[in-house]
Scaffold this active site. Structure first.
Site, PDB file in Angstrom:
ATOM      1  N   CYS A  14       0.841  -1.205   0.000  1.00  0.00           N
ATOM      2  CA  CYS A  14       0.000   0.000   0.000  1.00  0.00           C
ATOM      3  C   CYS A  14       0.870   1.247   0.000  1.00  0.00           C
ATOM      4  O   CYS A  14       2.103   1.162   0.005  1.00  0.00           O
ATOM      5  CB  CYS A  14      -0.944   0.003   1.207  1.00  0.00           C
ATOM      6  SG  CYS A  14      -0.104   0.316   2.767  1.00  0.00           S
ATOM      7  N   CYS A  17       3.694   1.655   2.494  1.00  0.00           N
ATOM      8  CA  CYS A  17       4.953   0.948   2.175  1.00  0.00           C
ATOM      9  C   CYS A  17       5.844   1.846   1.323  1.00  0.00           C
ATOM     10  O   CYS A  17       7.041   1.995   1.592  1.00  0.00           O
ATOM     11  CB  CYS A  17       4.668  -0.339   1.396  1.00  0.00           C
ATOM     12  SG  CYS A  17       3.695  -1.548   2.292  1.00  0.00           S
ATOM     13  N   ASP A 425       7.110  30.519 -31.092  1.00  0.00           N
ATOM     14  CA  ASP A 425       8.169  31.015 -31.964  1.00  0.00           C
ATOM     15  C   ASP A 425       7.617  31.003 -33.387  1.00  0.00           C
ATOM     16  O   ASP A 425       6.862  30.108 -33.749  1.00  0.00           O
ATOM     17  CB  ASP A 425       9.391  30.095 -31.844  1.00  0.00           C
ATOM     18  CG  ASP A 425      10.547  30.576 -32.695  1.00  0.00           C
ATOM     19  OD1 ASP A 425      10.855  31.769 -32.644  1.00  0.00           O
ATOM     20  OD2 ASP A 425      11.117  29.754 -33.433  1.00  0.00           O
TER      21      ASP A 425
END
Length: 732
Positions: A14, A17, A425
């Site tokens: 989970c 952990c 650009d």
């Protein structure tokens, strides 16, 4: 020296952990940054190799009770094999657990229906059935809980082990130590413990299958790599494994075959399907001198090419690496879930204890107290919180890669969602970047033909698109062009060259003003050309204006439509260019841009982006990823558009492999949809616990229902993320 490493971790159950491992790694001396991803089961670590080794990290992870190894050693095939093995094991454990739990569930159902089959309610039979489920199939929870408690960081396994153990041992107490009342059945909860374990295993199985699907984009990219290449060696063709191809090898590609590695065509021509790279379905025409990319498909002609990049250096390998890193990264929004997950389990343990004490002390009901406490322990799991963000990021970045949108990490995916200004650009982004000479006007004694010849010689060594256009026109007119005797490029202004001992100046008014060259005689013509959207360059010979060469760049077909889409999405569009104001305004009018930043030198583009940021705007800079690098780095998001070269990938936060601007709204759309999924996931994960825990504490939730709800909360989050797979970012 700062290095990067990916470590494969197994045994995480989970979010707690993942948080524990991350915390441990970040405490090691020499670790700059460690990020653990529960979904991919990997740790991405930046570290100082002089202070800490990968072996130290692996030892630290294994000391917490998990298995770890370098990802390269695990490899993608082995990782897939391990995942499939885990899915198979979970499926087997679930089936065995379900078969053993079935009689216990039947006993409970029949009891609720007032149908009493004595043998099903026999305490010895129930104990014999429940014990292997609790301690053999459920051993994984005890083992992981032991390591978690040893590390002083309780996780989901602690909650499950405690909850099911409480139900199991309470049942043993009732069965063998409490005398049965005459005519009454003993209160046993073996079925609760067994069914909770069964349902959690089902949830873990479905979650593992779904998590496997989130990484399908990587699997697809891996699958694109050809296995062999037809190489010419010692004068004959031979098929060799693609990993044996070396730089400089000449490779033959026939119709229908995949291009094995990156290279340059040296003979023949063809149409190549580059959809794997750009998401664009139309084949691209290729001829001698053109670049071909590994894993693209040769449609029609046969050609030979020279390998320029092999192995890990190919564009496809870079894309795979970039997508892997993105899928292992975290979005800033995940910090909320991480903080909650870190304190969640201890808080739940506290709530469970309080629940038990209130029911036992206030109501005097030990049975109800233990059942309510078990329900609290079982329903409250931070899994869904831990999966909410990474699963959506994995699917989102994977979907982007399939559509030619390469997002470097979760933070950029989240930032793109906030964009409200885009700076484009002009050359190569709004326009095709392949300008052509449109006018050659003589203003002195030199005829237009001679002006073109002088200009072509002067621009021969120029790398600027405008200079290249003049040189190419000269080549077409005169054949071979000699080298100038001297050459100097002046960024943003033009060039100065020496041709036949004459000084040639080609460029803007600024260049002429700097060299004290009078331009008054040319002003009317320049204005006229600029109003037509052309870039007019003055030519002076020995400091006297002799003519004007006008060059025009054609717009990309998609530019106008993409800019309209961005405006509809509430994004302000700016055009930035080194061109003068008149030319810039003419181009801007054609595509519908009202915000124009003209006469901006390359090194000043970053300053203009910074000005917009200071106005409170969240800015994306879109350029070609090479000469726009400072501006790309300054912007909140740097987007490189075009070829998808390694330079573009390196310079930008998001690389748009397609050469058209439609990829910009598509990237923003993908970001917005992914963020919506993350917010939905976090909402449901939080709301589930906010509602579930009080219900369980009030004794309104059966432990079995709590176990089922907990198991399916994670599955629902992953499934919601997977729904992104059907999303097309190019559709409004």
């Amino acid at each position: 020296m700062i290095e990067k490493e990916t470590i494969k971790i197994t045994g995480m159950s989970c979010a707690a952990c993942a948080a524990r491992i991350e915390k441990r790694l970040n405490k090691l001396e020499g670790i700059q940054k460690a990020v653990v991803n529960l979904t991919t089961e990997k740790a991405s670590v930046e570290y100082d190799s002089a202070k800490v080794q990968v072996s130290d990290m692996i030892k630290a992870i294994e000391a917490l009770g998990y298995k770890a190894e370098k990802f390269e050693e695990a490899g993608f095939d082995r990782e897939k094999e391990q995942r499939e093995k885990e899915i198979k094991r979970l499926r087997t454990e679930f089936v065995v657990s379900a078969i053993l739990s079935f009689p216990l569930v039947m006993a409970m159902i029949l009891h609720l229906l007032n149908i009493n089959l004595a043998f099903l309610h026999n305490e010895y039979l129930q104990l014999i059935i429940a014990t292997p489920v609790q301690f053999i199939i459920g051993f994984r929870f005890y083992k992981n809980a032991f390591h978690a408690l040893k590390a002083k960081s309780p996780n989901m396994d602690v909650l499950i082990a405690m909850g099911t153990s409480a139900a199991y041992f309470f049942s043993i107490y009732n069965a063998f130590f409490v005398p049965a009342e005459p005519g009454m059945m003993k209160e046993l909860y073996f079925e609760a413990a067994a069914v909770i374990i069964t349902l959690i295993l089902l949830g873990k199985y479905l979650e593992a299958v779904a998590k496997g699907k989130t990484s399908e984009a990587i699997k697809k990219l891996m699958g694109l790599q050809p296995k062999t290449a037809r190489v010419i060696r010692n004068g004959r063709e031979e098929d060799i494994p693609v990993n044996e191809v070396e730089v400089g090898d000449v490779i033959v590609v026939r119709p229908g075959e995949k291009v094995p590695v990156d290279g340059k065509i040296i003979e023949g021509s063809s149409s190549i399907d580059e959809s794997m790279l750009t998401g664009e379905s139309l084949p691209v025409e290729k001829k001698v001198g053109d670049i071909v990319i590994g894993a693209t498909i040769n449609k029609y002609g046969t050609f030979k090419f020279e390998a320029t990049k092999v192995g890990k250096d190919t564009v496809l390998s870079q894309i795979i690496k970039m997508v892997e890193e993105a899928q292992g990264s975290k979005a800033p929004i995940q910090k909320v879930a991480d903080k909650v997950s870190g304190v969640f389990v201890p808080v739940v343990l506290g709530i469970a204890v309080i629940t038990f004490l209130i029911w036992y002390l206030a109501a005097g009901d030990f049975t109800h107290a233990i059942v309510s406490a078990v329900s609290v322990l079982v329903i409250a799991c931070p899994c869904a919180l831990g999966l909410a963000t990474p699963t959506a990021i994995m699917v989102g970045t994977g979907k982007g890669a399939e559509n030619g949108i390469l997002i470097k990490g979760g933070e950029y995916l989240e930032m793109a969602y906030k964009l409200n200004a885009v700076v484009l650009d002009k050359t190569g982004t709004i326009t095709k970047g392949q300008p052509e000479v449109t006018d050659i006007l003589s203003l002195g004694q030199i005829q237009s033909n001679e002006l073109l010849r002088l200009a072509a010689i002067a621009e021969k060594n120029s790398e600027h698109p405008l200079g290249t256009a003049i040189y190419e026109r000269g080549k077409r007119e005169f054949g071979s062009i000699p080298d100038p005797e001297g050459f100097e490029a002046i960024p943003g202004m033009g060039v100065v060259a020496v041709v036949n001992r004459k000084e040639i100046y080609i460029g803007t008014r600024k260049l002429m003003a700097e060299r004290n060259i009078d331009t008054k005689s040319s002003e009317t013509l320049i204005t006229q050309l600029e109003d037509e959207g052309k870039t007019a360059m003055l030519i002076a010979v020995d400091k006297k204006i002799e003519g004007i060469i006008a060059v025009a760049d054609t717009l990309k077909e998609s530019s106008k439509q993409a800019i309209e889409e961005l405006k509809e999405m509430g994004v302000e569009v700016y055009m930035i260019t080194g061109d003068n104001k008149r030319t810039a305004a003419a181009i801007a009018r054609q595509v519908g841009i009202s915000n124009v930043l003209a006469e901006v030198l390359p090194e000043k583009k970053a300053d203009e982006v910074e000005k917009l940021k200071k106005q409170g705007k969240v800015v994306a800079m879109v350029g070609d990823g090479i000469n726009d690098a400072p501006a790309l780095a300054t912007a909140d998001i740097g987007m490189a558009i075009g070829t998808g070269t390694d330079v573009a990938i390196e310079a930008s936060d998001i690389t748009l492999m397609r050469g058209d601007l439609n990829a910009i709204p598509a990237a923003i759309r993908l970001s917005r949809r992914t963020m919506r999924k993350i917010k939905q996931n976090l909402f449901w994960a939080f709301i589930y616990n906010i509602i579930g825990i009080p219900f369980a504490a009030m004794g309104l939730l059966n432990p079995i229902i709590a176990g089922g709800a907990m198991a399916f909360s994670s599955v629902s989050v992953v499934t919601n993320s997977l729904s992104l797979k059907g999303f097309n970012p190019y559709k409004k």
